[in-house]
Design a protein around this motif. Structure first.
Motif, PDB file in Angstrom:
ATOM      1  N   THR A   1       0.523  -1.079  -0.276  1.00 38.85           N
ATOM      2  CA  THR A   1       0.499  -0.092   0.243  1.00 38.85           C
ATOM      3  C   THR A   1       0.799   1.665  -0.342  1.00 38.85           C
ATOM      4  N   ARG A   2       0.360   2.281  -0.597  1.00 39.20           N
ATOM      5  CA  ARG A   2       0.674   3.175  -0.249  1.00 39.20           C
ATOM      6  C   ARG A   2      -0.191   4.398   0.158  1.00 39.20           C
ATOM      7  N   ASP A   3       0.494   5.663   1.418  1.00 38.80           N
ATOM      8  CA  ASP A   3      -0.439   6.625   1.152  1.00 38.80           C
ATOM      9  C   ASP A   3       0.136   8.140   0.662  1.00 38.80           C
ATOM     10  N   PRO A   4      -0.309   8.481  -0.722  1.00 36.65           N
ATOM     11  CA  PRO A   4       0.586   9.856  -1.677  1.00 36.65           C
ATOM     12  C   PRO A   4       0.415  10.853  -0.813  1.00 36.65           C
ATOM     13  N   ALA A   5      -0.193  11.662   0.520  1.00 39.89           N
ATOM     14  CA  ALA A   5      -0.529  11.560   1.187  1.00 39.89           C
ATOM     15  C   ALA A   5       0.292  12.300   1.974  1.00 39.89           C
ATOM     16  N   THR A   6       1.399  11.264   2.430  1.00 44.57           N
ATOM     17  CA  THR A   6       2.265  10.926   3.863  1.00 44.57           C
ATOM     18  C   THR A   6       3.750  10.617   3.297  1.00 44.57           C
ATOM     19  N   GLY A   7       3.359   9.559   2.034  1.00 52.36           N
ATOM     20  CA  GLY A   7       4.232   9.053   1.750  1.00 52.36           C
ATOM     21  C   GLY A   7       4.213   7.332   2.415  1.00 52.36           C
ATOM     22  N   MET A   8       3.506   6.937   3.570  1.00 55.56           N
ATOM     23  CA  MET A   8       3.442   5.552   4.118  1.00 55.56           C
ATOM     24  C   MET A   8       3.279   4.864   3.208  1.00 55.56           C
ATOM     25  N   LEU A   9       4.321   3.960   2.909  1.00 51.63           N
ATOM     26  CA  LEU A   9       3.846   2.561   2.914  1.00 51.63           C
ATOM     27  C   LEU A   9       3.738   1.452   3.335  1.00 51.63           C
ATOM     28  N   GLY A  10       3.373   0.607   3.010  1.00 55.03           N
ATOM     29  CA  GLY A  10       2.723  -1.001   3.710  1.00 55.03           C
ATOM     30  C   GLY A  10       2.881  -1.780   3.280  1.00 55.03           C
ATOM     31  N   ALA A  11       2.595  -3.224   3.717  1.00 52.90           N
ATOM     32  CA  ALA A  11       3.127  -4.134   2.855  1.00 52.90           C
ATOM     33  C   ALA A  11       2.458  -5.761   4.613  1.00 52.90           C
ATOM     34  N   ALA A  12       0.945  -6.706   3.630  1.00 53.57           N
ATOM     35  CA  ALA A  12       0.803  -7.325   4.605  1.00 53.57           C
ATOM     36  C   ALA A  12       1.016  -9.092   3.721  1.00 53.57           C
ATOM     37  N   ALA A  13       1.004  -9.679   4.229  1.00 54.25           N
ATOM     38  CA  ALA A  13       0.783 -11.336   3.494  1.00 54.25           C
ATOM     39  C   ALA A  13       0.194 -12.329   4.229  1.00 54.25           C
ATOM     40  N   ASN A  14      -0.173 -13.079   3.147  1.00 53.19           N
ATOM     41  CA  ASN A  14      -1.558 -14.402   4.274  1.00 53.19           C
ATOM     42  C   ASN A  14      -0.531 -15.296   4.773  1.00 53.19           C
ATOM     43  N   PRO A  15      -0.692 -15.653   5.499  1.00 54.26           N
ATOM     44  CA  PRO A  15      -0.483 -16.908   7.184  1.00 54.26           C
ATOM     45  C   PRO A  15      -0.883 -17.831   6.252  1.00 54.26           C
ATOM     46  N   ARG A  16      -1.859 -18.372   5.842  1.00 49.83           N
ATOM     47  CA  ARG A  16      -2.192 -19.931   5.428  1.00 49.83           C
ATOM     48  C   ARG A  16      -0.856 -20.601   4.430  1.00 49.83           C
ATOM     49  N   GLY A  17      -0.526 -21.696   5.254  1.00 44.64           N
ATOM     50  CA  GLY A  17       0.549 -22.448   4.351  1.00 44.64           C
ATOM     51  C   GLY A  17       2.213 -21.920   5.341  1.00 44.64           C
ATOM     52  N   ALA A  18       1.856 -20.658   6.058  1.00 47.52           N
ATOM     53  CA  ALA A  18       3.424 -20.780   6.451  1.00 47.52           C
ATOM     54  C   ALA A  18       4.184 -19.942   5.619  1.00 47.52           C
ATOM     55  N   GLN A  19       4.376 -20.202   4.431  1.00 51.02           N
ATOM     56  CA  GLN A  19       5.175 -19.479   3.283  1.00 51.02           C
ATOM     57  C   GLN A  19       5.629 -18.314   2.539  1.00 51.02           C
ATOM     58  N   GLY A  20       3.790 -17.304   2.824  1.00 48.38           N
ATOM     59  CA  GLY A  20       4.142 -16.351   2.493  1.00 48.38           C
ATOM     60  C   GLY A  20       4.137 -15.390   3.207  1.00 48.38           C
ATOM     61  N   TYR A  21       4.968 -14.210   3.037  1.00 50.70           N
ATOM     62  CA  TYR A  21       5.995 -13.039   3.576  1.00 50.70           C
ATOM     63  C   TYR A  21       5.675 -12.103   3.216  1.00 50.70           C
ATOM     64  N   ALA A  22       5.732 -10.303   4.251  1.00 50.39           N
ATOM     65  CA  ALA A  22       5.851  -9.661   3.567  1.00 50.39           C
ATOM     66  C   ALA A  22       7.485  -9.287   4.493  1.00 50.39           C
ATOM     67  N   ALA A  23       7.983  -7.646   3.881  1.00 50.45           N
ATOM     68  CA  ALA A  23       9.321  -7.358   4.387  1.00 50.45           C
ATOM     69  C   ALA A  23       9.348  -5.775   3.919  1.00 50.45           C
ATOM     70  N   GLY A  24       9.642  -5.039   4.422  1.00 52.84           N
ATOM     71  CA  GLY A  24       9.605  -3.522   4.288  1.00 52.84           C
ATOM     72  C   GLY A  24      10.029  -2.738   5.122  1.00 52.84           C
ATOM     73  N   ARG A  25      10.374  -1.329   5.043  1.00 52.73           N
ATOM     74  CA  ARG A  25      10.767  -0.616   5.970  1.00 52.73           C
ATOM     75  C   ARG A  25      10.606   0.748   5.748  1.00 52.73           C
TER      76      ARG A  25
END
Length: 642
Positions: A618-642
């Motif tokens: 995700t991205r908030d154009p007003a603030t520049g804040m970025l985000g990420a989320a990923a699926n827990p099912r199967g314990a394989q998908g992951y998000a990363a960022g800073r």
């Protein structure tokens, strides 16, 4: 990112699940989410070293080819939707869907004794499109040299990576097929005659050598652009020559017969990936961007337009009313997909009409308090409504469609389809992993291919969502000299000249791959997607409703219980369906599930954490804040960022 509903004062959605399986990531530098942690980490490493979102997505995608070979491969396809920082209001589609080969005619397949395109084997293969598409995106919108981007995948292919438990299980399920009929796949995946154990360090030196040759082809080029174009040409030349020589030998297909493939080097050489304008609609003040009707993406758009006419209270997937309304809207959208969608380069697809406000109102009026058990495509003025494709209602497995298993059992049938995660998963927060059951692939011998997904957003505002698929290790025999096999996308076509999805040489098969981009006021705010074949857009619709209308955060929306309809013919061999079918996660609740059954839905419970594998940035154009989320099912998908 929390996006409250623009409809102030309307009923709120059911409270989101708590606690979350993992946090909604936030930062300002860059974010990645994908279906495998190694791909996520590789893409994030590119961002950390100064690459942009397109460099990172390409690097992560090539890693997915190596570490998730049961879910995608270099012989498969992909679609992407993206925006660039200098044109944020103009979403574009990256088209990596290869067409049917010149020899793939209805007459030839019927002469082979077929009434459906097989679900596995070279006759099911469209021209590989994924690699050329990623290299095209890298050339035009990336900044890194090809050698640096491919270094991650080459490293994992040559030096090895720990084998996922699901890859080991998949190989075990098709081991008999490999030993008896696909010796090149046996040589590739059955060292010492057995499937490698989970965690085994596995390599793919043939593929590493091929990628090294692709990189070397551009080493003397005068520019980065020229180097990538030389790499693309070398890829097509080497892959085409190897494929044509190999597929001429008949081999086992999912129908139980031995057939030779029809793909030639000329077919591979003729394909080039391309860009298209995205197809868009507005929903609750947001712009939703998808592929054209050569993909199933407009079906999500059609469902959004149908649902936009309902109050918010009817759009909450966690309630009986909301689940019912959503399921009925999806049935109508999918019915139109199956009779009207096709390759607009060859067909006059009435898409503007199918996505219009007036047509949505007509379709909305068909939704009643009870579940429909019919396939009800709509009418287009001046056009005869195509006949509904053959509706096969028999099942070869008792497993719910959209979870493993779900394909015909045993033999060559084990390589077909494109559902998603295993049939039963324990409820979070217990350790997530496969639960043995009488219907699990280990006992039935049934398995299907699947799909990957990756989303990336960078600090400059570039954003991309992409869904690679096809070319699963169980799709068709491994091609010597390449280290991978061809895909099976042609199984989505029909051996019926009247169908807009008819098998026609040079025509793109209608793909289920369907990434999504969301914009607000001309700025991108969400990139998302999911594996899951026919369920991809259905699960994404739940996400969009919960985030854009219900005010959920992305991770809350991903964690929330999922559901989908199976009341339309499946896109994958053997094209089964369940009239009135609805597959749900048990966490939807006994009361809601009982209510759906009272309304006439034929409900299949899939387990607590069994459906959907969404990821999002995700991205908030007003603030520049970025985000990420990923699926827990199967314990394989992951998000990363800073």
């Amino acid at each position: 990112m929390r996006t409250p509903s623009p409809a102030a004062g309307t009923p709120s959605f059911t409270p989101p699940p708590s606690p979350l399986s993992r946090p909604d990531l936030q930062g300002t530098f860059g974010m990645v989410a994908s279906t495998h942690w190694v791909a996520t980490a590789s893409a994030q490493a590119v961002l950390e070293r100064g690459g942009n979102a397109f460099d990172a997505a390409a690097a992560g995608a090539f890693v997915l080819h190596v570490v998730e070979p049961h879910l995608n491969g270099p012989g498969g396809d992909m679609t992407g939707v993206f925006v660039t920082a200098d044109a944020p209001s103009a979403p574009r589609v990256l088209m990596g869907q290869g067409p049917a080969p010149a020899g793939a005619t209805i007459e030839h397949y019927r002469a082979e004794g077929l009434d459906l395109v097989p679900g596995s084997g070279a006759l099911a293969a469209a021209v590989p499109g994924a690699v050329d598409a990623w290299l095209l995106l890298l050339r035009d919108h990336g900044t890194w040299d090809i050698a640096d981007v491919l270094a991650y995948a080459i490293g994992y292919a040559r030096d090895g990576h720990p084998l996922l438990g699901r890859v080991s299980s998949t190989i075990s399920l098709v081991a008999e097929l490999f030993r008896d009929h696909w010796p090149t796949s046996a040589a590739r995946w059955l060292p010492d005659g057995e499937a490698p154990a989970p965690g085994t360090l596995v390599t793919n030196p043939e593929y590493a050598d091929l990628l090294d040759a692709v990189v070397a082809a551009g080493s003397g080029a005068g520019s980065r652009t020229e180097a990538i174009d030389l790499a693309r040409a070398t890829w097509r030349e080497r892959v085409g020559a190897a494929v044509e020589e190999f597929v001429r030998t008949p081999h086992r297909h999912s129908d139980g017969g031995d057939h030779a493939g029809v793909m030639t080097a000329a077919d591979v050489a003729a394909f080039e990936a391309s860009y298209e304008d995205a197809t868009t609609v507005t929903f609750r003040g947001y712009t939703i961007a998808k592929t054209g009707p050569w993909g199933q993406g407009p079906a999500l758009l059609a469902a959004c337009k149908i649902l936009e006419g309902f109050d918010d209270a009817a759009l909450d997937p966690s309630t009986e009313l909301g689940a019912h309304t959503i399921l009925e809207a999806q049935k109508l959208a999918m019915a139109d997909r199956d009779v009207w969608y096709g390759d607009p380069a060859a067909d006059d697809v009435p898409l503007a009409h199918l996505l219009s406000e007036d047509y949505a109102a007509q379709r909305r009026a068909l939704i009643t308090d009870t579940a429909s058990h019919e396939v009800r495509p709509g009418a287009v003025a001046g056009r005869p409504t195509p006949t509904v494709p053959i509706l096969r209602t028999e099942y070869a497995s008792s497993a719910p469609i959209g979870s493993l298993p779900g394909a015909p059992t045993g033999g060559a049938a084990a390589g077909v389809g494109e559902p998603t995660v295993p049939v039963v998963e324990p409820a979070y927060p217990e350790p997530v992993g496969r639960v043995e059951s009488p219907d699990s692939p280990e006992h039935t011998g049934a398995t299907r291919g699947d799909t990957c997904h990756i989303d990336v957003v960078d600090r400059w505002g570039n954003m991309v969502s992409a869904t690679p698929s096809g070319g699963w290790l169980q799709s068709s025999p491994t091609v010597p000299g390449l280290g991978f096999c061809l895909g099976t996308r042609l199984q989505m076509t029909w051996l019926d000249e009247a169908s807009p999805s008819a098998l026609v040489p040079g025509r793109r098969p209608r793909t289920t791959l369907t990434p999504t981009l969301v914009l607000r006021d001309g700025e991108p705010v969400i990139a998302l997607g999911s594996p899951g074949g026919d369920q991809q857009d259905q699960w994404q619709l739940l996400f969009l409703l919960r985030v854009l209308v219900g005010g959920y955060t992305p991770q809350q929306a991903i964690d929330a219980p999922a559901l989908h309809t199976t009341s339309f013919p499946g896109s994958f061999w053997p094209r089964t369906w369940t009239p009135g079918g609805a597959t749900v996660e048990d966490r939807l609740g006994d009361a809601v599930i009982a209510g759906l059954e009272r309304r006439g839905h034929v409900v299949t419970r899939a387990g607590d954490w069994a459906l959907g594998r969404l990821s999002a940035v995700t991205r908030d154009p007003a603030t520049g804040m970025l985000g990420a989320a990923a699926n827990p099912r199967g314990a394989q998908g992951y998000a990363a960022g800073r």
